[in-house]
Enzyme design. Structure first.
Site, short mmCIF file in Angstrom:
data_model
loop_
_atom_site.label_atom_id
_atom_site.label_comp_id
_atom_site.label_asym_id
_atom_site.label_seq_id
_atom_site.Cartn_x
_atom_site.Cartn_y
_atom_site.Cartn_z
N GLY A 43 0.77 -1.24 0.00
CA GLY A 43 0.00 0.00 0.00
C GLY A 43 0.80 1.29 0.00
O GLY A 43 0.40 2.28 -0.61
N ASP A 99 0.44 3.58 4.14
CA ASP A 99 -0.55 4.27 3.30
C ASP A 99 -1.64 4.93 4.14
O ASP A 99 -1.96 6.08 3.94
CB ASP A 99 -1.15 3.30 2.25
CG ASP A 99 -1.67 1.99 2.85
OD1 ASP A 99 -1.56 1.80 4.08
OD2 ASP A 99 -2.17 1.16 2.08
N ASP A 102 -5.97 3.16 9.99
CA ASP A 102 -7.38 2.82 10.14
C ASP A 102 -7.64 2.38 11.59
O ASP A 102 -7.90 3.22 12.45
CB ASP A 102 -7.72 1.74 9.11
CG ASP A 102 -9.18 1.33 9.11
OD1 ASP A 102 -10.01 2.10 9.63
OD2 ASP A 102 -9.50 0.25 8.60
N THR A 106 -1.83 -2.04 12.51
CA THR A 106 -0.61 -2.28 11.72
C THR A 106 0.55 -1.44 12.26
O THR A 106 1.62 -1.97 12.59
CB THR A 106 -0.85 -1.95 10.23
OG1 THR A 106 -1.96 -2.70 9.78
CG2 THR A 106 0.37 -2.26 9.39
N LEU A 107 0.33 -0.12 12.36
CA LEU A 107 1.43 0.74 12.81
C LEU A 107 1.84 0.45 14.24
O LEU A 107 3.02 0.53 14.60
CB LEU A 107 1.07 2.21 12.64
CG LEU A 107 1.26 2.77 11.23
CD1 LEU A 107 1.07 4.27 11.22
CD2 LEU A 107 2.64 2.42 10.67
N ARG A 164 -4.23 0.24 -7.39
CA ARG A 164 -3.08 0.88 -6.72
C ARG A 164 -2.44 1.94 -7.61
O ARG A 164 -1.87 2.91 -7.11
CB ARG A 164 -2.02 -0.18 -6.38
CG ARG A 164 -2.45 -1.19 -5.34
CD ARG A 164 -1.23 -1.97 -4.85
NE ARG A 164 -1.59 -3.20 -4.17
CZ ARG A 164 -1.94 -3.29 -2.88
NH1 ARG A 164 -1.96 -2.22 -2.14
NH2 ARG A 164 -2.25 -4.45 -2.36
P1 5GP Z 1 -4.97 -0.68 10.30
O1 5GP Z 1 -4.03 -1.76 10.73
O2 5GP Z 1 -4.64 0.71 10.79
O3 5GP Z 1 -6.41 -1.06 10.55
O4 5GP Z 1 -4.98 -0.63 8.73
C1 5GP Z 1 -3.90 -0.39 8.00
C2 5GP Z 1 -4.00 -1.10 6.68
O5 5GP Z 1 -5.34 -1.43 6.30
C3 5GP Z 1 -3.49 -0.20 5.60
O6 5GP Z 1 -2.11 -0.36 5.42
C4 5GP Z 1 -4.29 -0.62 4.39
O7 5GP Z 1 -3.61 -1.68 3.73
C5 5GP Z 1 -5.58 -1.16 4.93
N1 5GP Z 1 -6.67 -0.16 4.81
C6 5GP Z 1 -7.27 0.51 5.82
N2 5GP Z 1 -8.22 1.33 5.35
C7 5GP Z 1 -8.23 1.17 4.02
C8 5GP Z 1 -9.01 1.78 2.95
O8 5GP Z 1 -9.88 2.64 3.12
N3 5GP Z 1 -8.71 1.35 1.70
C9 5GP Z 1 -7.77 0.41 1.42
N4 5GP Z 1 -7.58 0.09 0.15
N5 5GP Z 1 -7.01 -0.15 2.39
C10 5GP Z 1 -7.24 0.22 3.68
MG MG Z 2 -1.45 -1.85 3.54
#
Ligand code: 5GP
Ligand code: MG
Length: 177
Positions: A43, A99, A102, A106-107, A164
């Protein structure tokens, strides 16, 4: 590809202008002049490529392959490290690039891992931050854009592996999902 997009959320030139400003912020903040960039595949690939070229210092660029989304629209909540080797970060100043922020998982997971491995300075940077309550708290020092809680594609972000390469950030049409 464009025919599957409902609307553009962040235009290409808007991203470009914001990255110039962000790059200056990052340069002012990184203590070491020769830091390491670690971006998360796939991403953050497009964002990192553009951002790194706005950082006129001798960077080392590494990537980490982590998975959370499994290609759909919901985060699985479980973060897996898919690489067999990890960059040597001990004592290094690291800028971690993703990227989108959310749930924060992940971070959070990757930051913990980097701290365990002994980074000396860790800064995080994301292209997008969703304006919502996180599952886990994670401090992100540099955010290019804050968006609403909706699913976006483009500029690195995918839906089932596609979109992408869209040069802007957009929302998919309902019938393309
Ligand atoms: P987290 O671990 O913060 O929930 O999410 C991070 C990962 O979820 C991002 O690196 C991404 O790959 C995916 N992600 C979260 N929200 C979106 C979105 O709105 N669109 C897409 N395509 N990927 C998302
Ligand atoms: Mg990602």
């Amino acid at each position: 590809m464009n025919e599957n997009i409902e609307r553009c959320l962040i235009a290409e030139n808007e991203i470009k202008r914001r990255i110039d400003v962000l790059a200056n912020e990052i340069l002012e903040e990184m203590k070491e002049k020769e830091f390491m960039v670690i971006f998360l595949l796939k991403g953050a690939l497009v964002f990192a490529a553009d951002l790194c070229r706005r950082l006129p210092v001798a960077l080392e660029i590494e990537s980490l392959n982590v998975s959370s989304y499994k290609g759909g629209m919901e985060s699985s909540g479980v973060i897996e490290f898919l690489d067999t080797r990890f960059p040597d970060v001990k004592g290094r100043s690291v800028l971690l690039i993703d990227d989108i922020l959310d749930t924060g998982r992940t971070l959070h997971t990757v930051s913990n891992k980097l701290n365990e491995m002994g980074v000396s300075q860790l800064r995080r940077c994301v292209l997008l931050s969703k304006d919502k309550k996180r599952d886990v708290d994670v401090g992100v020092e540099h955010v290019a854009f804050t968006i609403g809680d909706e699913f976006v594609v483009g500029y690195g972000l995918d839906y089932k592996g596609k979109y992408r390469n869209l040069p802007y950030v957009g929302i998919l049409k309902k019938d393309s999902i």
